[in-house]
Design an enzyme around this catalytic site. Structure first.
Site, PDB file in Angstrom:
ATOM      1  N   HIS A  93       0.794  -1.159   0.052  1.00 23.65           N
ATOM      2  CA  HIS A  93       0.018   0.012  -0.058  1.00 23.65           C
ATOM      3  C   HIS A  93       0.836   1.158   0.090  1.00 23.65           C
ATOM      4  O   HIS A  93       2.072   1.250   0.200  1.00 23.65           O
ATOM      5  CB  HIS A  93      -0.868  -0.060   1.113  1.00 23.65           C
ATOM      6  N   ASP A 105       0.807   5.061   2.309  1.00 23.33           N
ATOM      7  CA  ASP A 105       0.134   5.262   3.327  1.00 23.33           C
ATOM      8  C   ASP A 105      -1.107   6.114   3.254  1.00 23.33           C
ATOM      9  O   ASP A 105      -0.777   7.337   2.511  1.00 23.33           O
ATOM     10  CB  ASP A 105       1.171   5.876   4.253  1.00 23.33           C
ATOM     11  N   HIS A 149       4.785   0.098  -0.083  1.00 25.11           N
ATOM     12  CA  HIS A 149       5.409  -0.636   0.758  1.00 25.11           C
ATOM     13  C   HIS A 149       4.778  -1.693   1.460  1.00 25.11           C
ATOM     14  O   HIS A 149       3.419  -1.628   1.467  1.00 25.11           O
ATOM     15  CB  HIS A 149       6.240   0.333   1.823  1.00 25.11           C
ATOM     16  N   ARG A 177       6.257   6.034  14.813  1.00 21.72           N
ATOM     17  CA  ARG A 177       6.046   6.683  13.335  1.00 21.72           C
ATOM     18  C   ARG A 177       5.339   7.904  13.410  1.00 21.72           C
ATOM     19  O   ARG A 177       4.596   8.165  14.357  1.00 21.72           O
ATOM     20  CB  ARG A 177       4.847   5.373  13.043  1.00 21.72           C
TER      21      ARG A 177
HETATM   22  C1  SIN Z   1       3.658   0.648   7.693  1.00 22.92           C
HETATM   23  O1  SIN Z   1       3.286   0.179   6.844  1.00 22.92           O
HETATM   24  O2  SIN Z   1       3.454   1.721   7.950  1.00 22.92           O
HETATM   25  C2  SIN Z   1       4.847   0.017   8.698  1.00 22.92           C
HETATM   26  C3  SIN Z   1       5.836  -0.896   7.843  1.00 22.92           C
HETATM   27  C4  SIN Z   1       6.630  -1.599   8.849  1.00 22.92           C
HETATM   28  O3  SIN Z   1       6.265  -1.771  10.140  1.00 22.92           O
HETATM   29  O4  SIN Z   1       7.778  -2.296   8.392  1.00 22.92           O
END
Ligand code: SIN
Length: 282
Positions: A102, A104, A256, A273
């Site tokens: 996806h 974000d 990602h 994050r």
């Molecule tokens: C995410 O998709 O925001 C997290 C990616 C991860 O935890 O590696």
């Protein structure tokens, strides 16, 4: 400061910089330019407390509010915990973020320009880090399409819905309730990068539910075809984590996926994050 590009189509490591210290405008401009060029940047061995992480993120734009509020840092609501750690039987953070490919928050009207993850705990098995994050270049994927395919999709617009196909494959109930409050949004299938002008494919299987003016079956088949093409291994870059990595990625240029190859309680993973405001996709 040294910028070391990865051998992949995306990704670079920025060395010899301390993000805990205020950056000069010249240093920030180099990082900003490297971010636009390489789309995934890693800074190893950073010692960042929460205000320092927030201050670095703010150099790129406004820091966003978190909509999964139950995972927010209690003192710094700009920071979300991404973690598999449980306290009193409860997840302290988003335990399966990035379970499918996806970009974000594509299900919002103005998705974030950048996401940053700062690694505090990284699971390790037999000396090898687990929980790699995989990236794929949606810009290179677009450029690799045939001229006919590029023309066919150039003006299409896709419907993004967080409570869509991805959500139905099983996340927590509290997440689901918050997800269902998010209305669907429509974005171009091909996004123009706001800083580089590159065209980027902007559909994912998890969050795209249809294409405006196209029968549902045909739309889902096209979304799946474009999404599969976007994550072809030749467009990829894999990040293997170390504690104190600060990794950031560009949500227009890349998609990602998190490798959820570690398990509580034998493995602990904890990330801070933060996301930086973006522009309305055009
Ligand atoms: C995410 O998709 O925001 C997290 C990616 C991860 O935890 O590696």
């Amino acid at each position: 400061m040294v910028i070391v590009p990865s051998p992949d189509v995306i990704g670079a490591e920025i060395q010899d910089v301390d993000l805990a210290q205020p950056l000069s405008d010249a240093e920030f401009s180099r990082i900003d330019a490297a971010f636009n060029k390489h789309a995934v940047l890693n800074f190893r061995n950073q010692q960042l407390d929460e205000p320092q992480l927030i201050a670095f993120a703010r150099r790129f734009g406004e820091v966003e509010r978190i909509f999964l509020t139950h995972y927010a840092h209690p003192k710094y609501p700009e920071i979300m915990f991404v973690s598999n750690i449980k306290e009193n039987g409860q997840d302290i953070g988003h335990a399966d973020a990035g379970r499918v490919w996806h970009t974000d928050m594509s299900y919002t009207a103005r998705p974030p320009r950048a996401t940053m993850l700062y690694a505090l705990e990284v699971p390790v098995e037999g000396g090898v880090a687990l929980g790699d994050t995989l990236f794929s270049s949606a810009a290179d994927a677009h450029d690799a399409l045939s001229p006919e395919d590029r023309q066919r999709i150039a003006k299409l617009r896709a419907v993004h819905q967080v409570a869509g196909r991805r959500a139905r494959t099983g996340t927590g109930q509290e997440d689901q309730a918050l997800r269902y409050q998010q209305p669907a949004v429509v974005h171009p299938v091909v996004r123009t990068h706001p800083y580089t002008g590159r065209k980027c494919l902007y559909v994912s299987k998890g969050e795209c539910e249809g294409i405006e003016g196209m029968p549902k079956d045909e739309a889902l088949a096209l979304i799946d075809k474009l999404a599969d093409h976007t994550i072809d291994p030749k467009f990829r870059h894999i990040h293997r984590w170390r504690v104190r990595d600060l990794l950031m990625w560009d949500n227009c240029t890349v998609q990602h996926l998190a490798s959820l190859d570690y398990e509580w309680p034998s493995h602990r993973r904890l990330m801070h994050r933060i996301t930086v405001d973006g522009t309305i996709p055009t």
